[in-house]
Design a protein around this motif. Structure first.
Motif, PDB file in Angstrom:
ATOM      1  N   ALA A   1      77.600  43.229  35.591  1.00 47.04           N
ATOM      2  CA  ALA A   1      78.104  43.267  34.222  1.00 47.04           C
ATOM      3  C   ALA A   1      79.578  43.637  34.203  1.00 47.04           C
ATOM      4  N   SER A   2      80.326  42.950  33.382  1.00 48.40           N
ATOM      5  CA  SER A   2      81.713  43.319  33.152  1.00 48.40           C
ATOM      6  C   SER A   2      81.808  43.863  31.743  1.00 48.40           C
ATOM      7  N   GLY A   3      82.627  44.878  31.571  1.00 46.60           N
ATOM      8  CA  GLY A   3      82.713  45.503  30.266  1.00 46.60           C
ATOM      9  C   GLY A   3      82.327  46.965  30.350  1.00 46.60           C
ATOM     10  N   SER A   4      82.520  47.646  29.262  1.00 46.77           N
ATOM     11  CA  SER A   4      82.331  49.092  29.250  1.00 46.77           C
ATOM     12  C   SER A   4      80.922  49.481  28.798  1.00 46.77           C
ATOM     13  N   PHE A   5      80.591  50.728  29.101  1.00 46.72           N
ATOM     14  CA  PHE A   5      79.375  51.362  28.579  1.00 46.72           C
ATOM     15  C   PHE A   5      78.085  50.733  29.095  1.00 46.72           C
ATOM     16  N   PHE A   6      78.154  50.081  30.247  1.00 51.68           N
ATOM     17  CA  PHE A   6      76.967  49.454  30.833  1.00 51.68           C
ATOM     18  C   PHE A   6      75.830  50.459  30.954  1.00 51.68           C
ATOM     19  N   SER A   7      76.146  51.648  31.415  1.00 55.36           N
ATOM     20  CA  SER A   7      75.104  52.628  31.729  1.00 55.36           C
ATOM     21  C   SER A   7      74.360  53.133  30.498  1.00 55.36           C
ATOM     22  N   MET A   8      74.893  52.906  29.334  1.00 58.37           N
ATOM     23  CA  MET A   8      74.313  53.483  28.125  1.00 58.37           C
ATOM     24  C   MET A   8      73.142  52.681  27.580  1.00 58.37           C
ATOM     25  N   TYR A   9      72.955  51.477  28.079  1.00 63.46           N
ATOM     26  CA  TYR A   9      72.009  50.566  27.448  1.00 63.46           C
ATOM     27  C   TYR A   9      70.890  50.135  28.388  1.00 63.46           C
TER      28      TYR A   9
ATOM     29  N   CYS B   1      69.270  37.994  33.236  1.00 64.25           N
ATOM     30  CA  CYS B   1      69.386  39.391  32.829  1.00 64.25           C
ATOM     31  C   CYS B   1      69.908  39.445  31.397  1.00 64.25           C
ATOM     32  N   ASN B   2      69.633  40.543  30.760  1.00 58.70           N
ATOM     33  CA  ASN B   2      69.879  40.657  29.324  1.00 58.70           C
ATOM     34  C   ASN B   2      70.177  42.102  28.962  1.00 58.70           C
ATOM     35  N   GLN B   3      71.099  42.267  28.052  1.00 65.09           N
ATOM     36  CA  GLN B   3      71.342  43.580  27.475  1.00 65.09           C
ATOM     37  C   GLN B   3      71.541  43.421  25.970  1.00 65.09           C
ATOM     38  N   ILE B   4      70.923  44.288  25.233  1.00 64.30           N
ATOM     39  CA  ILE B   4      71.040  44.270  23.774  1.00 64.30           C
ATOM     40  C   ILE B   4      71.853  45.468  23.339  1.00 64.30           C
ATOM     41  N   ARG B   5      72.889  45.177  22.566  1.00 61.31           N
ATOM     42  CA  ARG B   5      73.732  46.238  22.016  1.00 61.31           C
ATOM     43  C   ARG B   5      73.754  46.066  20.498  1.00 61.31           C
ATOM     44  N   GLY B   6      73.009  46.891  19.827  1.00 53.43           N
ATOM     45  CA  GLY B   6      72.913  46.759  18.378  1.00 53.43           C
ATOM     46  C   GLY B   6      72.279  45.427  18.015  1.00 53.43           C
ATOM     47  N   LYS B   7      72.972  44.653  17.223  1.00 52.58           N
ATOM     48  CA  LYS B   7      72.442  43.354  16.800  1.00 52.58           C
ATOM     49  C   LYS B   7      72.853  42.219  17.729  1.00 52.58           C
ATOM     50  N   TYR B   8      73.546  42.542  18.813  1.00 52.19           N
ATOM     51  CA  TYR B   8      74.002  41.512  19.736  1.00 52.19           C
ATOM     52  C   TYR B   8      73.177  41.541  21.026  1.00 52.19           C
ATOM     53  N   GLY B   9      72.779  40.353  21.462  1.00 56.19           N
ATOM     54  CA  GLY B   9      72.103  40.211  22.737  1.00 56.19           C
ATOM     55  C   GLY B   9      72.975  39.420  23.683  1.00 56.19           C
ATOM     56  N   TYR B  10      73.119  39.931  24.892  1.00 54.00           N
ATOM     57  CA  TYR B  10      73.969  39.294  25.895  1.00 54.00           C
ATOM     58  C   TYR B  10      73.096  38.770  27.026  1.00 54.00           C
ATOM     59  N   TRP B  11      73.411  37.557  27.477  1.00 56.84           N
ATOM     60  CA  TRP B  11      72.643  36.890  28.523  1.00 56.84           C
ATOM     61  C   TRP B  11      73.555  36.380  29.612  1.00 56.84           C
ATOM     62  N   GLY B  12      73.031  36.385  30.831  1.00 53.81           N
ATOM     63  CA  GLY B  12      73.723  35.707  31.904  1.00 53.81           C
ATOM     64  C   GLY B  12      73.373  34.227  31.887  1.00 53.81           C
ATOM     65  N   GLN B  13      73.907  33.513  32.874  1.00 54.23           N
ATOM     66  CA  GLN B  13      73.682  32.064  32.941  1.00 54.23           C
ATOM     67  C   GLN B  13      72.365  31.720  33.625  1.00 54.23           C
ATOM     68  N   GLY B  14      71.761  32.700  34.273  1.00 51.87           N
ATOM     69  CA  GLY B  14      70.485  32.488  34.945  1.00 51.87           C
ATOM     70  C   GLY B  14      70.640  32.125  36.408  1.00 51.87           C
ATOM     71  N   THR B  15      69.596  32.439  37.175  1.00 49.28           N
ATOM     72  CA  THR B  15      69.554  32.064  38.584  1.00 49.28           C
ATOM     73  C   THR B  15      68.153  31.518  38.880  1.00 49.28           C
ATOM     74  N   GLN B  16      68.119  30.395  39.580  1.00 45.53           N
ATOM     75  CA  GLN B  16      66.853  29.705  39.830  1.00 45.53           C
ATOM     76  C   GLN B  16      66.114  30.343  41.002  1.00 45.53           C
ATOM     77  N   VAL B  17      64.846  30.622  40.783  1.00 50.96           N
ATOM     78  CA  VAL B  17      63.960  31.087  41.849  1.00 50.96           C
ATOM     79  C   VAL B  17      62.838  30.064  41.983  1.00 50.96           C
ATOM     80  N   THR B  18      62.700  29.534  43.189  1.00 45.37           N
ATOM     81  CA  THR B  18      61.645  28.559  43.456  1.00 45.37           C
ATOM     82  C   THR B  18      60.781  29.074  44.602  1.00 45.37           C
ATOM     83  N   VAL B  19      59.485  29.180  44.338  1.00 43.34           N
ATOM     84  CA  VAL B  19      58.544  29.661  45.343  1.00 43.34           C
ATOM     85  C   VAL B  19      57.654  28.480  45.729  1.00 43.34           C
TER      86      VAL B  19
END
Length: 115
Positions: free
Chosen positions: A24-32, A95-113
């Motif tokens: 994660a880039s940005g501040s306050f990661f540890s709080m959420y 991965c996902n983090q929700i801060r108040g009314k905003y939800g942040y998402w990554g671009q995703g990574t493919q896992v194939t089993v």
């Protein structure tokens, strides 16, 4: 603005292991709370694992005992250790983090089993 970048996906045989990372880039990661979701083809996105700011964790029943979520707040990174992988674990993992009314998402990574 929070940015999340996943890595660590790939092709693995049944019974194998992978470790996903989410930086994660940005501040306050540890709080959420941080979440890992996954979405298989033709299925809805589902919550896989959650970790609070204090380190408490929760898992979907389908991955309990096989997956472990952890976080390193000094590195602004959350991990998902996946063991005893099954073909049903095949999906794009987000991965996902929700801060108040905003939800942040990554671009995703493919896992194939698959063998």
């Amino acid at each position: 603005q929070l940015q999340l970048v996943e890595s660590g996906g790939g092709l693995v045989q049944p019974g194998g292991s992978l470790r996903l990372s989410c930086a994660a880039s940005g501040s306050f990661f540890s709080m959420y709370v941080m979440n890992w979701y996954r979405q298989a083809p033709g299925k809805q996105r589902e919550l896989v694992a959650t970790i609070t700011s204090g380190g408490s964790t929760n898992y979907a029943d389908s991955v309990k005992g096989r997956f472990t979520i952890s976080r390193d707040n000094a590195k602004n990174t959350v991990y998902l250790q996946m063991n005893s992988l099954k073909p049903d674990d095949t999906a794009v993992y987000y991965c996902n983090q929700i801060r108040g009314k905003y939800g942040y998402w990554g671009q995703g990574t493919q896992v194939t089993v698959s063998s």
